[in-house]
Scaffold this motif. Sequence first.
Motif, PDB file in Angstrom:
ATOM      1  N   ALA A  63      71.349  44.447  12.694  1.00  0.00           N
ATOM      2  CA  ALA A  63      70.671  43.148  12.666  1.00  0.00           C
ATOM      3  C   ALA A  63      70.271  42.726  14.076  1.00  0.00           C
ATOM      4  CB  ALA A  63      71.579  42.104  12.031  1.00  0.00           C
ATOM      5  N   VAL A  64      71.170  42.930  15.045  1.00  0.00           N
ATOM      6  CA  VAL A  64      70.856  42.597  16.442  1.00  0.00           C
ATOM      7  C   VAL A  64      69.736  43.488  16.953  1.00  0.00           C
ATOM      8  CG1 VAL A  64      71.755  42.547  18.795  1.00  0.00           C
ATOM      9  CG2 VAL A  64      73.169  41.729  16.893  1.00  0.00           C
ATOM     10  N   ALA A  65      69.812  44.790  16.633  1.00  0.00           N
ATOM     11  CA  ALA A  65      68.787  45.736  17.097  1.00  0.00           C
ATOM     12  C   ALA A  65      67.420  45.410  16.510  1.00  0.00           C
ATOM     13  CB  ALA A  65      69.193  47.157  16.734  1.00  0.00           C
ATOM     14  N   ALA A  66      67.392  44.996  15.242  1.00  0.00           N
ATOM     15  CA  ALA A  66      66.122  44.684  14.592  1.00  0.00           C
ATOM     16  C   ALA A  66      65.406  43.535  15.301  1.00  0.00           C
ATOM     17  CB  ALA A  66      66.358  44.335  13.129  1.00  0.00           C
ATOM     18  N   ARG A  67      66.165  42.603  15.821  1.00  0.00           N
ATOM     19  CA  ARG A  67      65.567  41.490  16.554  1.00  0.00           C
ATOM     20  C   ARG A  67      64.976  41.943  17.874  1.00  0.00           C
ATOM     21  NH1 ARG A  67      70.105  36.972  16.723  1.00  0.00           N
ATOM     22  NH2 ARG A  67      68.385  35.634  17.410  1.00  0.00           N
ATOM     23  N   GLN A  68      65.387  43.124  18.348  1.00  0.00           N
ATOM     24  CA  GLN A  68      64.830  43.722  19.561  1.00  0.00           C
ATOM     25  C   GLN A  68      63.770  44.774  19.212  1.00  0.00           C
ATOM     26  OE1 GLN A  68      65.967  42.535  22.377  1.00  0.00           O
ATOM     27  NE2 GLN A  68      67.860  41.541  21.756  1.00  0.00           N
ATOM     28  N   GLN A  69      63.341  44.806  17.950  1.00  0.00           N
ATOM     29  CA  GLN A  69      62.372  45.784  17.448  1.00  0.00           C
ATOM     30  C   GLN A  69      62.894  47.206  17.571  1.00  0.00           C
ATOM     31  OE1 GLN A  69      58.121  44.857  17.903  1.00  0.00           O
ATOM     32  NE2 GLN A  69      58.735  43.479  19.559  1.00  0.00           N
ATOM     33  N   GLY A 213      56.189  40.849  26.579  1.00  0.00           N
ATOM     34  CA  GLY A 213      57.423  41.628  26.480  1.00  0.00           C
ATOM     35  C   GLY A 213      58.352  41.067  25.422  1.00  0.00           C
ATOM     36  N   ARG A 214      59.495  41.743  25.252  1.00  0.00           N
ATOM     37  CA  ARG A 214      60.479  41.267  24.281  1.00  0.00           C
ATOM     38  C   ARG A 214      60.964  39.875  24.641  1.00  0.00           C
ATOM     39  NH1 ARG A 214      65.183  43.244  24.285  1.00  0.00           N
ATOM     40  NH2 ARG A 214      64.995  44.403  26.234  1.00  0.00           N
ATOM     41  N   LEU A 215      61.140  39.059  23.636  1.00  0.00           N
ATOM     42  CA  LEU A 215      61.646  37.707  23.852  1.00  0.00           C
ATOM     43  C   LEU A 215      63.166  37.757  23.767  1.00  0.00           C
ATOM     44  CD1 LEU A 215      59.010  35.685  21.797  1.00  0.00           C
ATOM     45  CD2 LEU A 215      58.871  36.615  24.114  1.00  0.00           C
ATOM     46  N   ALA A 216      63.763  38.275  24.819  1.00  0.00           N
ATOM     47  CA  ALA A 216      65.210  38.460  24.890  1.00  0.00           C
ATOM     48  C   ALA A 216      65.749  37.710  26.101  1.00  0.00           C
ATOM     49  CB  ALA A 216      65.546  39.944  24.990  1.00  0.00           C
ATOM     50  N   ARG A 217      67.053  37.468  26.112  1.00  0.00           N
ATOM     51  CA  ARG A 217      67.662  36.640  27.144  1.00  0.00           C
ATOM     52  C   ARG A 217      67.392  37.177  28.548  1.00  0.00           C
ATOM     53  NH1 ARG A 217      71.524  32.906  26.495  1.00  0.00           N
ATOM     54  NH2 ARG A 217      71.925  33.647  24.381  1.00  0.00           N
ATOM     55  N   GLU A 218      67.513  38.520  28.719  1.00  0.00           N
ATOM     56  CA  GLU A 218      67.382  39.062  30.068  1.00  0.00           C
ATOM     57  C   GLU A 218      65.938  39.052  30.574  1.00  0.00           C
ATOM     58  OE1 GLU A 218      66.763  42.670  27.432  1.00  0.00           O
ATOM     59  OE2 GLU A 218      67.937  40.817  27.421  1.00  0.00           O
ATOM     60  N   GLY A 243      55.008  38.330  22.422  1.00  0.00           N
ATOM     61  CA  GLY A 243      56.166  39.151  22.122  1.00  0.00           C
ATOM     62  C   GLY A 243      56.947  38.571  20.959  1.00  0.00           C
ATOM     63  N   THR A 244      57.996  39.273  20.601  1.00  0.00           N
ATOM     64  CA  THR A 244      58.896  38.782  19.575  1.00  0.00           C
ATOM     65  C   THR A 244      60.308  39.203  19.940  1.00  0.00           C
ATOM     66  OG1 THR A 244      59.304  38.683  17.184  1.00  0.00           O
ATOM     67  CG2 THR A 244      58.708  40.830  18.100  1.00  0.00           C
ATOM     68  N   GLY A 245      61.289  38.498  19.396  1.00  0.00           N
ATOM     69  CA  GLY A 245      62.667  38.813  19.730  1.00  0.00           C
ATOM     70  C   GLY A 245      63.573  37.629  19.451  1.00  0.00           C
ATOM     71  N   PRO A 246      64.858  37.763  19.753  1.00  0.00           N
ATOM     72  CA  PRO A 246      65.847  36.754  19.365  1.00  0.00           C
ATOM     73  C   PRO A 246      65.682  35.403  20.047  1.00  0.00           C
ATOM     74  CG  PRO A 246      66.830  38.424  20.782  1.00  0.00           C
ATOM     75  CD  PRO A 246      65.486  38.921  20.397  1.00  0.00           C
ATOM     76  N   MET A 247      64.946  35.340  21.155  1.00  0.00           N
ATOM     77  CA  MET A 247      64.774  34.075  21.864  1.00  0.00           C
ATOM     78  C   MET A 247      63.519  33.316  21.437  1.00  0.00           C
ATOM     79  SD  MET A 247      67.249  33.409  24.028  1.00  0.00           S
ATOM     80  CE  MET A 247      66.523  32.345  25.275  1.00  0.00           C
ATOM     81  N   GLU A 248      62.780  33.810  20.459  1.00  0.00           N
ATOM     82  CA  GLU A 248      61.487  33.209  20.122  1.00  0.00           C
ATOM     83  C   GLU A 248      61.629  31.729  19.739  1.00  0.00           C
ATOM     84  OE1 GLU A 248      57.651  33.881  17.137  1.00  0.00           O
ATOM     85  OE2 GLU A 248      59.099  35.507  17.456  1.00  0.00           O
ATOM     86  N   HIS A 249      62.556  31.423  18.843  1.00  0.00           N
ATOM     87  CA  HIS A 249      62.703  30.030  18.409  1.00  0.00           C
ATOM     88  C   HIS A 249      63.106  29.135  19.574  1.00  0.00           C
ATOM     89  CE1 HIS A 249      63.594  26.584  15.891  1.00  0.00           C
ATOM     90  NE2 HIS A 249      64.798  26.509  16.440  1.00  0.00           N
ATOM     91  N   ARG A 250      64.057  29.585  20.395  1.00  0.00           N
ATOM     92  CA  ARG A 250      64.506  28.787  21.539  1.00  0.00           C
ATOM     93  C   ARG A 250      63.349  28.531  22.501  1.00  0.00           C
ATOM     94  NH1 ARG A 250      68.905  28.622  25.290  1.00  0.00           N
ATOM     95  NH2 ARG A 250      68.417  26.869  26.683  1.00  0.00           N
ATOM     96  N   ILE A 266      53.251  31.124  21.636  1.00  0.00           N
ATOM     97  CA  ILE A 266      54.390  32.026  21.783  1.00  0.00           C
ATOM     98  C   ILE A 266      54.548  32.812  20.493  1.00  0.00           C
ATOM     99  CG2 ILE A 266      56.886  32.214  22.183  1.00  0.00           C
ATOM    100  CD1 ILE A 266      56.755  29.541  23.651  1.00  0.00           C
ATOM    101  N   GLY A 267      54.513  34.147  20.569  1.00  0.00           N
ATOM    102  CA  GLY A 267      54.696  34.949  19.367  1.00  0.00           C
ATOM    103  C   GLY A 267      54.105  36.330  19.503  1.00  0.00           C
ATOM    104  N   PHE A 268      54.219  37.099  18.444  1.00  0.00           N
ATOM    105  CA  PHE A 268      53.840  38.508  18.447  1.00  0.00           C
ATOM    106  C   PHE A 268      52.325  38.696  18.499  1.00  0.00           C
ATOM    107  CE2 PHE A 268      52.842  42.450  16.071  1.00  0.00           C
ATOM    108  CZ  PHE A 268      53.439  43.356  16.922  1.00  0.00           C
TER     109      PHE A 268
END
Length: 395
Positions: A63-69, A213-218, A243-250, A266-268
Amino acid sequence: MRDHDRLTLALVLDSFGNRGNGTSNSAIQYAQGLEALGHRVRLVGVGSADYPARVHRIPLVSAVAARQQMSFACADPDLFRRAFAGVDLVHIYAPFAFGRAALSQARSMGIPVTAGFHIQPENITYSSGPLRYLPGVDAAIYRLFRFWLYDHVRHIHVPTQLTADLLRSHGYKACLHVISNGYQPRFNPGDRYERDRYERQRSGRLIQVVASGRLAREKDHLTLIRALALCRNRRRIRLTIAGTGPMEHRLKVEAARQLDGMQVSIGFHQNATMPDLLRQADLLVHPSIADLESVSVLEGMACGAVPVIARSILSAAGHFALTQHSLFPVGKAQALASQIDWWVDHPDALAVWSSRYAEHTKEHYSLDASVKAFAHMAVQAVSDQEPGRMQSDLT
């Protein structure tokens, strides 16, 4: 074996199915480039047309990996036997279970194996919540990757010198080949310079700021949003974060709260649409904390977008900067705001550096040059294979 010899190569990666994932996209581009040189390539993994693997679903982790595509593939000895029959070399992209099983199968068939280092441990820990605060956790993952895969191959492809330096500092002893992932020639300025002559004369034109790029924390897009909120010229700016990723909503929540009145998207974005988006960009902001290379920056520069990049000891992207106004200290929103304001206040400099960045990127980071260097590594790996020699002899 000579460099012009034609090889049959198997490229092994858990998932080829998502062009939005940087490693998957690079592998597909390399496969196309290698075939253009006359080599034969077999893609082995989820999403491959010829040698598809089944998805391996891991509780919580998938589930975590899927959010990172990302997704994981099921190791299948029968699939590997079919895919590796008659190949000269197996190249493995990731040190996870699928790649390790491929290594074992290739060894049993007497086929030389190379590997690529594309998964930065810091990317994993930044996506793991409190785990990233544990002392030594990044070093432990570097050691784990060595134990799983990289201590067992003679040749490792790394995208930047920073990657090579990181691996050496963590005890990696194989031959490291520094080869950029490169960018495809469809990323180019197009007609942007004809348009720019007229656009710069139009009063009230919005400056287009793009991040990709990926919408991730780092990747730290929050710092970009905070910086734009501090800009003197904020009313003259339009922001796109592709991009898309776990930080998109934030990110959307923070943009709505801090950038009221600014045009924000903001989005894919489909990979096929990215060249046009980047040709419209004036500035490509890359605030990332950790990057082994960042092809998205290369793609932006190739299209004529002027980069503003975070200077971070864990990111190679800062080495792309050609002027001090393209750099800011990582995580420092006020410093980033100052650089953005400088470019907005100096449109003539923006136009000059746009052209310089496009030419420099074309000269130094083309996909063709990268693929040729990768093919040279593959030929070398096949040539120096000694039957029965154990990779542990190298360490």
